[in-house]
Motif scaffolding. Structure first.
Motif, PDB file in Angstrom:
ATOM      1  N   GLN A  24     -16.536  44.465  75.584  1.00 52.46           N
ATOM      2  CA  GLN A  24     -16.308  45.218  74.361  1.00 52.46           C
ATOM      3  C   GLN A  24     -15.323  44.508  73.442  1.00 52.46           C
ATOM      4  O   GLN A  24     -14.407  45.139  72.949  1.00 52.46           O
ATOM      5  N   GLN A  25     -15.515  43.243  73.209  1.00 48.49           N
ATOM      6  CA  GLN A  25     -14.622  42.486  72.334  1.00 48.49           C
ATOM      7  C   GLN A  25     -14.978  42.870  70.916  1.00 48.49           C
ATOM      8  O   GLN A  25     -15.643  42.128  70.215  1.00 48.49           O
ATOM      9  N   SER A  26     -14.524  44.058  70.482  1.00 49.38           N
ATOM     10  CA  SER A  26     -15.028  44.574  69.221  1.00 49.38           C
ATOM     11  C   SER A  26     -13.923  45.263  68.451  1.00 49.38           C
ATOM     12  O   SER A  26     -13.144  46.036  69.003  1.00 49.38           O
ATOM     13  N   ALA A  27     -13.886  45.010  67.143  1.00 53.09           N
ATOM     14  CA  ALA A  27     -12.887  45.656  66.296  1.00 53.09           C
ATOM     15  C   ALA A  27     -13.219  47.122  66.066  1.00 53.09           C
ATOM     16  O   ALA A  27     -12.380  47.883  65.591  1.00 53.09           O
ATOM     17  N   MET A  28     -14.435  47.512  66.398  1.00 56.51           N
ATOM     18  CA  MET A  28     -14.861  48.887  66.144  1.00 56.51           C
ATOM     19  C   MET A  28     -14.675  49.761  67.352  1.00 56.51           C
ATOM     20  O   MET A  28     -15.180  50.879  67.396  1.00 56.51           O
ATOM     21  N   ASN A  29     -13.984  49.246  68.372  1.00 52.30           N
ATOM     22  CA  ASN A  29     -13.771  50.023  69.591  1.00 52.30           C
ATOM     23  C   ASN A  29     -12.285  49.971  69.923  1.00 52.30           C
ATOM     24  O   ASN A  29     -11.891  49.364  70.913  1.00 52.30           O
ATOM     25  N   PRO A  30     -11.460  50.599  69.092  1.00 50.25           N
ATOM     26  CA  PRO A  30     -10.011  50.415  69.259  1.00 50.25           C
ATOM     27  C   PRO A  30      -9.486  51.043  70.524  1.00 50.25           C
ATOM     28  O   PRO A  30      -9.907  52.109  70.927  1.00 50.25           O
ATOM     29  N   ALA A  31      -8.553  50.340  71.140  1.00 53.93           N
ATOM     30  CA  ALA A  31      -7.892  50.862  72.337  1.00 53.93           C
ATOM     31  C   ALA A  31      -6.398  50.986  72.117  1.00 53.93           C
ATOM     32  O   ALA A  31      -5.655  51.184  73.068  1.00 53.93           O
ATOM     33  N   GLY A  32      -5.982  50.836  70.908  1.00 54.72           N
ATOM     34  CA  GLY A  32      -4.556  50.928  70.625  1.00 54.72           C
ATOM     35  C   GLY A  32      -4.367  51.432  69.206  1.00 54.72           C
ATOM     36  O   GLY A  32      -5.309  51.471  68.419  1.00 54.72           O
ATOM     37  N   PRO A  33      -3.152  51.815  68.851  1.00 52.61           N
ATOM     38  CA  PRO A  33      -2.929  52.412  67.527  1.00 52.61           C
ATOM     39  C   PRO A  33      -3.173  51.423  66.392  1.00 52.61           C
ATOM     40  O   PRO A  33      -3.626  51.807  65.320  1.00 52.61           O
ATOM     41  N   GLN A  34      -2.901  50.143  66.636  1.00 51.20           N
ATOM     42  CA  GLN A  34      -3.034  49.182  65.545  1.00 51.20           C
ATOM     43  C   GLN A  34      -4.504  48.977  65.183  1.00 51.20           C
ATOM     44  O   GLN A  34      -4.905  49.100  64.025  1.00 51.20           O
ATOM     45  N   ALA A  35      -5.319  48.695  66.181  1.00 57.12           N
ATOM     46  CA  ALA A  35      -6.744  48.534  65.903  1.00 57.12           C
ATOM     47  C   ALA A  35      -7.327  49.825  65.376  1.00 57.12           C
ATOM     48  O   ALA A  35      -8.248  49.824  64.553  1.00 57.12           O
ATOM     49  N   GLY A  36      -6.778  50.948  65.841  1.00 53.82           N
ATOM     50  CA  GLY A  36      -7.265  52.244  65.372  1.00 53.82           C
ATOM     51  C   GLY A  36      -7.034  52.422  63.880  1.00 53.82           C
ATOM     52  O   GLY A  36      -7.920  52.835  63.135  1.00 53.82           O
ATOM     53  N   LYS A  37      -5.829  52.062  63.413  1.00 46.35           N
ATOM     54  CA  LYS A  37      -5.541  52.233  61.986  1.00 46.35           C
ATOM     55  C   LYS A  37      -6.385  51.282  61.157  1.00 46.35           C
ATOM     56  O   LYS A  37      -6.846  51.616  60.069  1.00 46.35           O
ATOM     57  N   ILE A  38      -6.579  50.085  61.690  1.00 42.13           N
ATOM     58  CA  ILE A  38      -7.373  49.118  60.944  1.00 42.13           C
ATOM     59  C   ILE A  38      -8.812  49.603  60.846  1.00 42.13           C
ATOM     60  O   ILE A  38      -9.455  49.487  59.800  1.00 42.13           O
ATOM     61  N   GLU A  39      -9.314  50.198  61.919  1.00 44.78           N
ATOM     62  CA  GLU A  39     -10.686  50.694  61.876  1.00 44.78           C
ATOM     63  C   GLU A  39     -10.800  51.819  60.851  1.00 44.78           C
ATOM     64  O   GLU A  39     -11.788  51.896  60.108  1.00 44.78           O
ATOM     65  N   TRP A  40      -9.782  52.679  60.772  1.00 44.30           N
ATOM     66  CA  TRP A  40      -9.779  53.745  59.769  1.00 44.30           C
ATOM     67  C   TRP A  40      -9.866  53.154  58.364  1.00 44.30           C
ATOM     68  O   TRP A  40     -10.683  53.561  57.540  1.00 44.30           O
ATOM     69  N   LEU A  41      -9.038  52.136  58.110  1.00 48.04           N
ATOM     70  CA  LEU A  41      -9.033  51.505  56.780  1.00 48.04           C
ATOM     71  C   LEU A  41     -10.393  50.897  56.474  1.00 48.04           C
ATOM     72  O   LEU A  41     -10.903  50.978  55.352  1.00 48.04           O
ATOM     73  N   PHE A  42     -11.005  50.297  57.505  1.00 50.41           N
ATOM     74  CA  PHE A  42     -12.330  49.719  57.308  1.00 50.41           C
ATOM     75  C   PHE A  42     -13.301  50.778  56.800  1.00 50.41           C
ATOM     76  O   PHE A  42     -14.027  50.568  55.826  1.00 50.41           O
ATOM     77  N   TRP A  43     -13.319  51.930  57.472  1.00 52.06           N
ATOM     78  CA  TRP A  43     -14.299  52.947  57.072  1.00 52.06           C
ATOM     79  C   TRP A  43     -14.025  53.473  55.673  1.00 52.06           C
ATOM     80  O   TRP A  43     -14.950  53.722  54.904  1.00 52.06           O
ATOM     81  N   VAL A  44     -12.730  53.619  55.309  1.00 52.60           N
ATOM     82  CA  VAL A  44     -12.408  54.102  53.959  1.00 52.60           C
ATOM     83  C   VAL A  44     -12.960  53.129  52.918  1.00 52.60           C
ATOM     84  O   VAL A  44     -13.667  53.509  51.985  1.00 52.60           O
ATOM     85  N   ILE A  45     -12.638  51.838  53.108  1.00 52.08           N
ATOM     86  CA  ILE A  45     -13.099  50.850  52.124  1.00 52.08           C
ATOM     87  C   ILE A  45     -14.617  50.752  52.169  1.00 52.08           C
ATOM     88  O   ILE A  45     -15.282  50.597  51.143  1.00 52.08           O
ATOM     89  N   PHE A  46     -15.183  50.884  53.366  1.00 56.89           N
ATOM     90  CA  PHE A  46     -16.642  50.811  53.469  1.00 56.89           C
ATOM     91  C   PHE A  46     -17.294  51.885  52.629  1.00 56.89           C
ATOM     92  O   PHE A  46     -18.235  51.624  51.860  1.00 56.89           O
TER      93      PHE A  46
END
Lengths: 340, 183, 642
Positions: A24-46
């Protein structure tokens, strides 16, 4: 013995639970708060981008077709097109909306950046990651030299606690990137940089080098093993120990094979006379779940193939072939697999 | 637009290849061989032409990658511990004209693989043969024996001596100071 | 609609005289003495397109290797050479030479109403130097000396310790060739645009494409020296024992990145802005009206040119630069979206209030809208530092830049080629083949590159020669390879179309699209002297706005290569100048400079010994022509004669 068994069970448990997610080497599967926030930002901009795209395409399509002329020959030029004032209002309104949207993206981006980089704690675990062509040297520095842990390609962290990762490179620019956890940070020769990292869910998370670094850039992987604080301490304690003296004749012979062939030129096994820092530290090789920088599973067969002919698996890597007699190879494997 | 015909003819270049740029990754592993038998005396019975020394396979002399690998290995196997990047210390200097055991590639290979009296360790069975030849090529570059486009350029370390490709070529001599005779 | 005829001498006699004066000559020797911009422009078009094809072949080979996990079609050494030379070819040998030099050299003199480009021998020299760079890089690749450290060759991987041999040296010197070529063309175009415009063509009446080439030329002048500097510093580190990028001796690896991207980011705007200008031209012509927001588009072009120099650190967000500094570059990167969005809105407004005739080139305008916007929007994600740290150096960014570069340059390029094909070749391109080309290319492109967004988000880094089967990237990679097959087919159809239409296409009249700029006022293809009578203009779209009795320029001689000089701002006539005729010296100078540049890779003595032939060719270049010409010039106002 008991501790080793506990450690073994914990490792197996982690591996089983993570087996389905190991790739699961994936930015869309966050396992920590940092990747989680980045994924949130991705969806907003998307979604902003999606809406903008649809609106502009609709406008373009309508503009192209509403007054469309189907003549082949060029029709006379429009001298004073009607509706110019309306068009001016529309264009400037669209521009204003664009500016406002861009500004909000800027603000969200800065806020997310501050949250991601702002994770700190007192007395964090500190990990030094040094990039080599084409493996990762992982050190847990300690003020007492005999408490320092040096390992390779596998980074253990306690779950839920921020850790500090110090980055450096021994040769060229590499980039440390565990997408489930954090964005990438470059390892630059001549620079010692640092960043905070936190994993919230236990598991094994694969990462990969993300800055082109030569022939085996494609196979320069690593793993972050997130485990409970207890398991982490146990692991660290075990890693501090030197290798145990071999008990049975086969393992003992394997140690002699190791010391009598090319292995000793490049690898360290604490507890023996092998002390070269050219290649990864093998003192606890058997405790890792993969070998060759997350390329091969840590099994007897894969290890044998890697030792005998590494250039056919990773052409251009710095490990030389080692043609060994079959019983020498078997003894060596027994020895290496005893290095828990 | 016939000016573009020469551009197409460029494709013929694929038939050739530059030896300097050859890179061999998967080479025959180390094995005991007769290649490291070096003739240490110029005398031989029966007249007739002398036997040559083992030749450095041309790849190692001509490939910049091979020589650069030799430099990497020279540093990582700690040859500098005694030879100090060619300047010498515990061991003799390697960047000057004087060669105790001969400057021919076969001599240097024998030195590395078999060791020598007075302290040079033997690396046989510790490094594969092809790495031995890479180190031989690098050692020769330390005194400027290799062409400057093949020899390594400066390393990414502190710059304490001229890079191998800017070393002037030294004429090898034996320990007596007399220029070596080609066998 | 042709330019008004003069009264005094018959047109046939005058055109014969002009044809004799301005002819380029026949025969092999005259292949190398071209000084007319239409010839040089056509050479640029064909050569840069050939390298587009060659770069595309490398991309196809790369995609074949990535179609399966742990594939052994290409080993790591060949793969590294192929992706590096693919990127370097596309950026340095195709995109800038095609979008800037080919379109600029061919179209600008025609669009401003001049007989030839300023400094014609310098323009010829620029072409031959460009070819020298092409031969260096590709000769290297074919001889196993292909550059293999990536198209931007970061140190320390590309430095002397980790890239042995001459591969990176060939790459670094190729940069010198191509940037020298671009700088030469920038000089020619700036002077043409400022001093050779038709009387009446004030700055306010210049075609948008000419404005864009002016802005671009200044961008080239400021950006190219940075990359020539950094590539020379790298070359010196590798061959002359300097330590610019050696951390142990006080050098800095990030210095390389800063200097390179200070050039590299403006470079991609140098590639995109010509595409935008072509879109402006096509949209105006096929909406049958003046472009909406002319002044705004000019300001937007200039603003993009300036802002393009202020965003370069967004390529370096992962290097550990402090967050506050990086946020400035996020702001600048988002700000540069504004002028580009403005242009989009103006194009839509032009179509909305016009009478669109969706002829063949408009297909590519549509493609541009669909494709480039996706690239621009994914750029928003890359502008944000935390999000960029996830997607930087992955296939996501590969998707982004292919969407903006192919969408923003290649789609307008194809549109522009189909649009100006009748003008350059004299025949119309085949419409059916062109539509097949478009759909194959459009579908293939999206198949290949849209999937790469997912690959990047799912963890696949860039520049990997293979990947493990358990990563679950296989299917997406196979789709991407399939798309590459479609794209290749599409481009092949285009090549067939060009070759067929050259011979059998419908003969084109002077102005088949009813366009308004001056190049459509001459025959298709233009005569070697461009205009029988040098025109004057009184509107932005000369052929649409000029009254039937628009005056022409008289007093320019037909028996020598005389051109008119006008004032920079409002194009009032200022004087005349005599241009040189066909000359072998640009070719010889380029040959000698190429030899010196290539020799200096191997030994610095090449520069010393090579100075002599260079001086000889310079002397030959500027040698005065003889008594007649000297006498003529002594009676004229002072002017340059390069």
């Amino acid at each position: 013995m008991k501790r080793a068994a506990q450690l073994g069970c914990a490792t197996v448990a982690i591996m089983l639970s993570a087996a389905c997610c190991q790739a699961q080497q994936s930015a869309m599967n966050p396992a920590g708060p940092q990747a989680g926030k980045i994924e949130w930002l991705f969806w907003v901009i998307f979604w902003i981008a999606f809406v903008v795209y649809v609106l502009v395409i609709i406008a373009f399509t309508r503009a192209s077709t509403r007054n469309r002329v189907r003549e082949e020959r060029p029709v006379p030029v429009l001298e004073n097109p009607p509706g110019e004032r309306g068009a001016a209002i529309a264009v400037h309104s669209a521009l204003a909306i664009t500016v406002i949207t861009l500004f909000s993206i800027l603000v969200m981006s800065i806020i997310t950046g501050e949250k991601v980089e702002g994770i700190t704690s007192k007395n964090p675990v500190t990990i030094q990651v040094t990039g080599h062509q084409w493996w990762w040297e992982v050190t847990y520095p300690n003020l007492q030299a005999d408490q320092t842990v040096i390992t390779a390609n596998e980074v253990h962290v306690p779950v839920g606690k921020p850790v500090v990762v110090l980055t450096n490179s021994a040769d060229v620019i590499h980039s440390f990137w565990p997408p489930n956890i954090h964005g990438k940070h470059d390892l630059l020769p001549g620079y010692q940089n640092a960043f905070w990292m936190q994993v919230d869910q236990p598991g094994i998370y694969r990462g990969q080098c993300a800055e082109f670094c030569g022939y085996q850039h494609a196979h320069m992987g690593f793993a972050i093993v997130a485990e409970s604080a207890d398991d982490f301490s146990k692991w660290l304690e075990q890693q501090r120990k030197a290798a145990e003296t071999p008990h049975d004749p086969e393992t003992s012979r394997g140690e002699q094979v190791f010391l009598g062939h090319a292995c000793v030129m490049c690898h360290t096994i604490r507890g023996t006379t092998a002390g070269s820092r050219m290649g990864p530290d093998l003192t606890h090789l058997a405790s890792r779940h993969m070998i060759a920088a997350e390329t091969l599973p840590n099994t007897r067969g894969a290890l044998a193939g890697w030792i005998v002919d590494p250039q056919s698996i990773k052409p251009g890597s710095q490990m030389a072939p080692n043609p060994l007699d079959p019983d020498e190879l078997n003894a060596l494997l027994a020895f290496l697999q005893s290095l828990q | 637009m016939r000016i573009h015909v020469p551009l197409v003819l460029l494709l013929l270049l694929t038939l050739f290849s530059c030896e300097r740029e050859e890179r061999r990754f998967r080479q025959a592993p180390s094995a005991a061989s007769t290649k490291d038998t070096v003739q240490v005396s110029g005398l031989h019975p029966g007249g007739g032409p002398p036997q040559g020394s083992p030749q450095l396979p041309s790849y190692y002399q001509e490939s910049a990658y091979a020589v650069n690998e030799g430099k990497r290995l020279f540093n990582q196997y700690n040859c500098s511990g005694c030879h100090a990047n060619g300047g010498g210390g515990i061991g003799p200097p390697l960047m000057d004209r004087g060669w105790i055991y001969g400057s021919e590639p076969g001599n240097i290979f024998a030195t590395v693989m078999q060791g020598r009296p007075n302290g040079m360790p033997s690396f046989r069975n510790r490094i594969p043969e092809y790495q031995g030849w890479e180190i031989v090529a690098y050692v020769r570059s330390l005194s400027g024996q290799l062409p400057s486009d093949v020899a390594p350029a400066r390393s990414d370390d502190a710059y304490f001596k001229p890079s191998e490709e800017s070393m002037p070529k030294q004429t090898p001599t034996g320990i007596t100071g007399v220029p070596e005779q080609k066998k | 609609m042709a330019v008004a005829d003069p009264i005094v001498v018959s047109n046939a006699e005058r055109s014969e005289a002009l044809r004799t004066t301005w002819s380029e000559g026949r025969g092999i020797y005259h292949w190398f003495t071209n000084v007319h911009h239409t010839t040089i422009g056509k050479l640029y078009f064909v050569t840069s397109f050939i390298f587009f094809l060659l770069g595309g072949i490398l991309a196809a080979l790369v995609r074949i290797q990535l179609a399966r996990p742990e594939n052994n079609f290409l080993g790591p050494d060949k793969y590294n050479q192929f992706f590096t030379v693919h990127g370097s070819t596309m950026i340095f040998l195709f995109a800038v030479p095609m979008m800037y030099q080919a379109f600029g050299v061919y179209l600008v003199p025609l669009m401003v109403g001049a007989r030839n480009i300023a400094f014609p021998r310098l323009a010829a020299f620029s072409y031959y130097i460009y070819v020298g760079g092409c031969l260096l890089l590709w000769g290297g690749l074919l001889l196993n000396i292909g550059a293999d450290a990536g198209w931007f060759s970061y140190v320390t991987l590309s430095g002397p310790a980790y890239s042995p041999g001459k591969r990176v040296d060939f790459w670094a010197q190729m940069i010198t060739f191509t940037e020298l070529s671009a700088l030469a063309v920038a000089v020619c175009l700036i002077v043409t645009i400022l001093k050779h415009r038709a009387p009446g063509m004030t700055l306010n009446r210049m075609p948008l494409l000419v404005w864009e080439k002016l802005v671009l030329s200044f961008m080239v002048v400021f950006a190219m020296p940075a990359v020539m500097l950094v590539s020379t510093m790298l070359l010196m580190d590798r061959t002359a024992n300097t330590h610019f990028f050696n951390p142990a001796e006080g050098g800095d690896v990030l210095l390389y990145q800063h200097l390179f991207w200070f050039f590299g980011h403006p470079d991609v705007y140098i590639i995109f802005l010509p595409g935008a200008a072509i879109i402006s031209t096509l949209v105006a012509t096929f909406s049958r009206r003046h472009i909406f927001g002319y002044a705004g588009i000019v300001v937007a072009t200039i603003a993009t040119g300036f802002l393009g120099f202020g965003v370069w650190v967004h390529h370096m967000f992962a290097t550990g630069i402090p967050q506050l500094g990086e946020s400035f570059f996020t702001a600048a990167t988002l700000m540069i979206v504004i002028p580009t969005s403005y242009q989009f809105f103006c194009w839509i407004a032009t179509l909305w209030n016009g009478k669109p005739q969706l002829r063949l080139p408009m297909l590519w305008v549509g493609g541009f809208f669909f494709v480039f916007m996706i690239g621009g929007l994914s750029g928003l994600m890359l502008a944000s530092v935390p999000l960029d740290l996830q997607v930087h150096d992955t296939f996501f960014v590969v998707a982004h830049f292919h969407y903006v570069l192919i969408g923003g340059a290649v789609f307008p390029m194809f549109g522009g080629i189909y649009y100006w094909f009748p003008k350059i070749i004299g025949r119309m391109a085949n419409e059916t083949l062109a539509k097949v080309h478009f759909w194959l290319f459009f579908i293939g492109f999206n198949l290949t590159f849209f999937t790469m967004h997912f690959l990047g988000l799912r963890g696949m880094p860039r520049r990997v020669y293979t990947y493990l089967p358990e990563m679950h990237w296989t299917t997406l990679n196979q789709i991407a390879t399939l798309g590459a097959i479609f794209m290749t087919a599409g481009v092949l159809v285009f090549v067939i179309n060009v070759l067929w239409s050259k011979q059998h296409g419908v003969i084109a009249e002077a102005n088949p699209w009813g366009a308004g700029t001056l190049e459509w006022g001459v025959s298709s293809p233009p005569p070697p002297y461009n205009f029988l009578n040098l025109p004057t203009v009184s509107g932005r779209e000369a052929l649409w706005d000029d009254p039937p009795n628009e005056p022409v320029v008289t007093g320019i001689r037909d028996d020598v290569r005389e051109v008119l000089l006008t004032n920079s701002l409002d194009a009032e006539p200022e004087g005349k100048e005599e241009q040189p005729g066909p000359s072998i010296w640009p070719f010889l100078a380029a040959l000698v400079v190429s030899a010196v540049l290539i020799g200096s890779i191997f030994t610095l003595w090449a520069v010393v010994y090579g100075a002599v032939p260079i001086i000889i060719t310079i002397i030959g270049w500027v040698w005065p022509k003889g008594d007649e010409a000297v006498e003529r010039r002594s009676h004229e106002k002072w002017s340059t004669t390069v």
